[in-house]
Write a protein that holds these residues in place. Structure first.
Motif, mmCIF file in Angstrom:
data_model
loop_
_atom_site.group_PDB
_atom_site.id
_atom_site.type_symbol
_atom_site.label_atom_id
_atom_site.label_comp_id
_atom_site.label_asym_id
_atom_site.label_seq_id
_atom_site.Cartn_x
_atom_site.Cartn_y
_atom_site.Cartn_z
ATOM 1 N N SER A 103 -0.250 5.470 -7.700
ATOM 2 C CA SER A 103 -0.169 4.582 -6.542
ATOM 3 C C SER A 103 -0.578 5.298 -5.264
ATOM 4 C CB SER A 103 1.250 4.021 -6.412
ATOM 5 O OG SER A 103 1.351 3.141 -5.318
ATOM 6 N N ILE A 126 -2.104 -1.605 -9.222
ATOM 7 C CA ILE A 126 -1.443 -0.317 -9.437
ATOM 8 C C ILE A 126 -0.035 -0.339 -8.852
ATOM 9 C CG2 ILE A 126 -1.505 2.120 -8.769
ATOM 10 C CD1 ILE A 126 -4.528 2.011 -9.201
ATOM 11 N N LYS A 127 0.148 -1.058 -7.740
ATOM 12 C CA LYS A 127 1.509 -1.212 -7.213
ATOM 13 C C LYS A 127 2.383 -1.959 -8.225
ATOM 14 C CE LYS A 127 0.606 -0.916 -2.269
ATOM 15 N NZ LYS A 127 1.338 0.361 -2.124
ATOM 16 N N LEU A 155 3.554 0.540 -10.679
ATOM 17 C CA LEU A 155 4.653 1.339 -10.126
ATOM 18 C C LEU A 155 5.955 0.558 -10.145
ATOM 19 C CD1 LEU A 155 5.824 3.788 -8.680
ATOM 20 C CD2 LEU A 155 4.954 2.842 -6.514
#
Length: 298
Positions: free
Chosen positions: A253, A262-263, A266
């Motif tokens: 991230s 990608i967040k 996470l």
């Protein structure tokens, strides 16, 4: 243009009270445009003319708090409250000043008074609820938000905060009710907020398995260089190394701070590790900045 227009209508022959009101309004406008020096100069001019002008006192007190002069701010706010005892904004500023001095109990009392004075208005209620949640007083915060919601049933921030309270307390039924309320609203932001609540509820209930399933779907739909790293995160989760998986997800991230997908990786990995508060912060950021991402992954 607006500032020049307001300057042009200020007439020194106007009654002093009216002239000072004009100057304060102009100071607020100047301040919103980033001219802090100009705003302060105008407020100081008003207070030199009338040391009890409430709006000028509040603006000056806010700056004093920012300058780490809370005692001076309290002195000005007392004068303002002498003029307007039910001014909830002055009470909130007084709370900020006492908080800056380390007196959290008095700061809380002042926020409570501000909520009462405003008749449970959204702004005051949200501030008080945020304070209570920071103190881990979850149920009192819920009550404050519910009272405010009765006055403004479609307020997005109040609904969203309540939804997070219900996720935190694992009150799935009420969390579902908030999500359903969002679903009835005709806005992308509300739909994304509903998806966020539903997603977090599923994550809390299913934990690691749900996160792994999400990562598998993400890897299958992504043909870039991140696939291998997503696979490594998934492998660490499967092996029970949740913290190692979070570290990898955080690294990924950090390299792509503007990548909503990608967040999502996470946030899911943090859920799998039981780091719910961190995951909620990530999902809140996605709702704010990338609402369509949640719509397409819910």
């Amino acid at each position: 243009m607006a500032i020049a227009l307001m300057d042009s209508v200020i007439d020194v022959d106007n009654p002093p009270d009216q002239l000072n009101r004009y100057k304060v309004s102009l100071a607020k406008l100047v301040h919103t445009e980033g001219n802090l020096v100009g705003a302060r100069t105008k407020v100081e001019d008003v207070l030199a003319s009338d040391s009890s002008q409430v709006e000028a006192l509040k603006m000056s007190a806010e700056w004093l708090i920012s300058d780490d002069k809370p005692e001076d701010a309290i002195g000005q706010l007392r004068i303002a409250l002498d003029q307007e005892p039910d001014d909830s904004e002055a009470m909130m500023l007084m709370s900020d000043a006492h908080l800056r001095m380390g007196d959290r109990e008095l700061a809380q009392d002042l926020l409570s008074l501000a909520v009462d004075a405003s008749d449970h208005a959204p702004r005051e209620s949200i501030r008080f609820a945020e304070f209570l949640l920071a103190e881990e007083s979850v149920r009192p915060a819920e009550n404050v938000l519910l009272n405010a919601l009765r006055n403004d049933p479609d307020n997005f921030r109040i609904l969203n905060m309540l939804g997070q309270v219900y996720i935190q307390t694992e009150d799935w039924g009420r969390a579902d009710q908030i999500a359903a309320t969002f679903r009835r609203m005709d806005s992308e932001r509300a739909q994304a907020a509903a998806a966020n609540l539903e997603y977090q509820a599923i994550g809390r209930r299913q934990g690691r398995d749900q996160a792994i399933a999400f990562l598998e779907n993400m890897a299958e739909s992504d043909d870039n260089a991140n696939v291998a790293r997503v696979g490594l995160i998934r492998s660490r989760l499967r092996s029970g190394d949740a913290e190692g998986a979070v570290a990898l997800a955080q690294e990924l991230s950090a390299e792509a701070p503007d990548n909503a997908r990608i967040k999502m990786i996470l946030g899911n990995t943090q859920i799998a590790a039981g780091r719910y508060a961190e995951a909620e912060a990530v999902f809140e950021e996605i709702v704010r900045d990338f609402p369509r991402c949640l719509l397409y992954t819910s």
